[in-house]
Design an enzyme around this catalytic site. Structure first.
Site, PDB file in Angstrom:
ATOM      1  N   ASP A 231      -5.104  29.039   6.062  1.00 18.74           N
ATOM      2  CA  ASP A 231      -6.534  29.341   6.193  1.00 18.74           C
ATOM      3  C   ASP A 231      -6.979  30.562   5.380  1.00 18.74           C
ATOM      4  O   ASP A 231      -7.908  31.275   5.756  1.00 18.74           O
ATOM      5  CB  ASP A 231      -6.906  29.555   7.680  1.00 18.74           C
ATOM      6  CG  ASP A 231      -6.514  28.369   8.531  1.00 18.74           C
ATOM      7  OD1 ASP A 231      -6.531  27.242   8.002  1.00 18.74           O
ATOM      8  OD2 ASP A 231      -6.194  28.568   9.717  1.00 18.74           O
TER       9      ASP A 231
ATOM     10  N   LYS B 236      -8.080  28.571   0.659  1.00 14.17           N
ATOM     11  CA  LYS B 236      -7.581  27.756  -0.470  1.00 14.17           C
ATOM     12  C   LYS B 236      -8.640  26.753  -0.929  1.00 14.17           C
ATOM     13  O   LYS B 236      -8.894  26.609  -2.117  1.00 14.17           O
ATOM     14  CB  LYS B 236      -6.293  27.008  -0.057  1.00 14.17           C
ATOM     15  CG  LYS B 236      -5.150  27.938   0.331  1.00 14.17           C
ATOM     16  CD  LYS B 236      -3.943  27.174   0.820  1.00 14.17           C
ATOM     17  CE  LYS B 236      -4.100  26.540   2.173  1.00 14.17           C
ATOM     18  NZ  LYS B 236      -4.268  27.463   3.297  1.00 14.17           N
TER      19      LYS B 236
ATOM     20  N   GLY C 160      -6.879  22.050   6.974  1.00 14.84           N
ATOM     21  CA  GLY C 160      -8.337  21.983   7.068  1.00 14.84           C
ATOM     22  C   GLY C 160      -8.874  22.921   6.004  1.00 14.84           C
ATOM     23  O   GLY C 160      -8.764  24.139   6.141  1.00 14.84           O
ATOM     24  N   HIS C 161      -9.374  22.364   4.907  1.00 18.54           N
ATOM     25  CA  HIS C 161      -9.824  23.185   3.772  1.00 18.54           C
ATOM     26  C   HIS C 161     -11.346  23.122   3.678  1.00 18.54           C
ATOM     27  O   HIS C 161     -11.916  22.056   3.475  1.00 18.54           O
ATOM     28  CB  HIS C 161      -9.172  22.691   2.475  1.00 18.54           C
ATOM     29  CG  HIS C 161      -7.677  22.873   2.480  1.00 18.54           C
ATOM     30  ND1 HIS C 161      -6.869  22.466   1.445  1.00 18.54           N
ATOM     31  CD2 HIS C 161      -6.841  23.440   3.392  1.00 18.54           C
ATOM     32  CE1 HIS C 161      -5.604  22.782   1.728  1.00 18.54           C
ATOM     33  NE2 HIS C 161      -5.564  23.362   2.904  1.00 18.54           N
TER      34      HIS C 161
ATOM     35  N   GLN D  46      -1.343  24.820   4.216  1.00 19.82           N
ATOM     36  CA  GLN D  46      -0.705  25.816   5.095  1.00 19.82           C
ATOM     37  C   GLN D  46      -0.506  27.117   4.300  1.00 19.82           C
ATOM     38  O   GLN D  46      -1.307  27.409   3.432  1.00 19.82           O
ATOM     39  CB  GLN D  46       0.624  25.294   5.673  1.00 19.82           C
ATOM     40  CG  GLN D  46       0.463  24.173   6.694  1.00 19.82           C
ATOM     41  CD  GLN D  46       0.171  22.820   6.105  1.00 19.82           C
ATOM     42  OE1 GLN D  46       0.930  22.317   5.312  1.00 19.82           O
ATOM     43  NE2 GLN D  46      -0.936  22.219   6.500  1.00 19.82           N
TER      44      GLN D  46
END
Ligand code: GDP
Ligand code: IMO
Ligand code: MG
Length: 425
Positions: A13, A16, A40-41, A223
């Site tokens: 988080d 990215k 989750g981007h 990650q």
């Protein structure tokens, strides 16, 4: 042309998605190489926010091909939902997306096994996103998994049923774990049909041809380094190699093809899920940072744990990845503090050390205070206009980490970023 890599240096988080989106106009291909829908981007532009779990973060640019590489584990249900949701907003997705035939499939029973395993661990649970990541990689390394390319085989249904039977036997071993597959299984089979209609390719051949043709490729990590299966705080890690070398095996490119390595970190630290976090702030300062930084998981919505920046861990991550350029995000969030703490070493029985202890649980951080900048920087777009205290903070970090900070991000929007040193990609 070498292939550049962009990855997280902390516990995920780091921002990215935002930075990959910003960099995409410089690249012909953006490729995910590991992880799966545990990621989750978040990408923000034109006042809209998008969260991607499986689709690479280059997808919002017309001329860039997005590849989901062989190292990724794919949940067909999530992928179908993600594509359909984006296409409903008018985005064109399927034409730009390629999926590796070698990527492994997450079955509904993998998700059940993830949940059963976490339940059985009780207090020692990893805090998994429960997306079936661990059990799918277990089947991959155990040589039982099903891959995207298998969908096209006549034997797929039989192999699927055999694996589900095996998983059911495993699930029966768990104490008081109940489940119901009746709703999710038809959903999965429908999503599998949808997946068959996508561009399923021999991705290692594609990517090497693109490299040979002089195309610019960016590998997007998921990650973060401190969640790496090998070098993270095991067992509180994910099940893939999140580091630069993961890009080689996760895409099928040789180590010699790696060019720049962009390492992203937040100006502080966050972690979601269990595991050691030496600089964690379990107090009102931690709460203030969580609030100012909107630190809630993009995949699960869980509040993220917050703490001060940890330089020994960051230096470890820089070294493991061969980072050539650092990118600092969320500099704007620390505007709330007049004084910022920086962990520069750990106290041990043998004295001070900058080495990462095997058991990080007992690492006692040693802090150095730094003057905060205390002003809103979200509108700043050039390094000259940054407050002196923030410039000093950046200079200090560059000195410790021995790598230049090439970009500084000051907000979630695509536009809220500035170049600190000339970048030629
Ligand atoms: P990722 O998993 O590394 O892509 O990061 P996430 O999207 O899970 O979490 C990063 C969060 O911070 C998202 O909500 C982003 O919109 C947001 N974000 C990214 N960069 C910045 C920044 O520089 N400042 C602020 N305030 N938010 C940012
Ligand atoms: P992005 O790509 C933050 C964490 C989970 C848990 C551990 C194992 O958005 O940075 P898993 O679901 O892999 O079995 O969970 O890893 N985790 C993440 N934390 N960001 C992520 O991805 C994460 N993906 C997994 O919270 O502690
Ligand atoms: Mg995330």
């Amino acid at each position: 042309m070498p292939i550049d890599v962009l990855l997280g240096l902390q516990w995920g988080d780091e921002g990215k998605g935002k930075v990959v989106d910003t960099f995409t106009p410089h690249y012909d291909v953006v490729a995910r190489f590991q992880g799966g829908p545990n990621a989750g981007h978040t990408i923000v532009f034109n006042g809209k926010k998008y969260v991607l779990h499986l689709i690479p973060s280059g997808i919002f640019h017309e001329d860039t091909v997005c590849l989901v590489g062989n190292g990724v584990v794919i949940d067909p249900i999530t992928l179908k939902r993600e594509i359909e949701t984006l296409e409903a907003t008018g985005e064109q997705i399927r034409g730009k997306l390629r999926i590796s035939q070698r990527a492994h499939l997450i079955l509904p029973t993998h998700k059940l096994l993830d949940a059963a395993s976490e339940q059985a661990k009780g207090d020692q649970k990893i805090g998994s996103t429960l997306r079936g990541i661990g059990p799918t990689y277990m089947d991959k390394t155990g040589r039982n998994g099903l891959r995207v390319g298998d969908l096209l085989s006549d034997e797929f249904e039989d192999r699927y049923k055999a694996l589900v039977t095996k998983h059911k036997k495993m699930l029966d071993q768990f104490y008081q774990f109940e489940y119901d597959l009746s709703e999710i299984e038809p959903q999965f089979l429908e999503a599998v049909e949808f997946l068959k209609g996508l561009q399923l390719i021999n991705s290692e051949s594609f990517i090497n041809q693109e490299l040979k043709a002089g195309k610019k490729i960016l590998a997007e990590g998921a990650q973060g380094t401190l969640l790496d299966i090998e070098f993270g705080s095991y067992p509180f890690v994910t099940s893939s190699n999140t580091t630069t070398s993961g890009a080689c095996v996760g895409l099928g490119v040789p180590p010699s093809s790696i060019g720049r390595v962009f390492g992203i970190f937040k100006a502080y630290c966050t972690r979601v899920g269990s595991g050691p976090f030496p600089t964690e702030l379990n107090d009102e300062v931690g709460e203030e940072i969580r609030k100012a930084g909107s630190e809630f998981g993009a995949t699960t919505g869980r509040p993220r744990r917050t703490g001060w920046i940890d330089l020994p861990l960051l230096k470890y991550a820089v070294q493991l990845n061969g980072v050539t350029d650092l990118i600092m995000t969320k500099a704007d969030v620390l505007s709330i503090k007049d004084e910022i703490m920086v962990c520069t070493a750990y106290k041990t029985d043998e004295g001070l050390t900058q080495d990462i202890p095997f058991e990080q649980e007992n690492a006692v951080p040693v802090y150095e205070p730094h003057k905060g900048w205390g002003v809103d920087v979200t509108e700043v777009r050039s390094k000259e206009n940054l407050p002196q205290e923030l410039k000093d903070y950046i200079k200090y970090l560059e000195g410790y980490l021995e790598v230049p900070i090439t970009f500084v991000s000051v907000g979630p929007d695509r536009e809220q970023i500035m170049e600190m040193h000339a970048l030629e990609v």
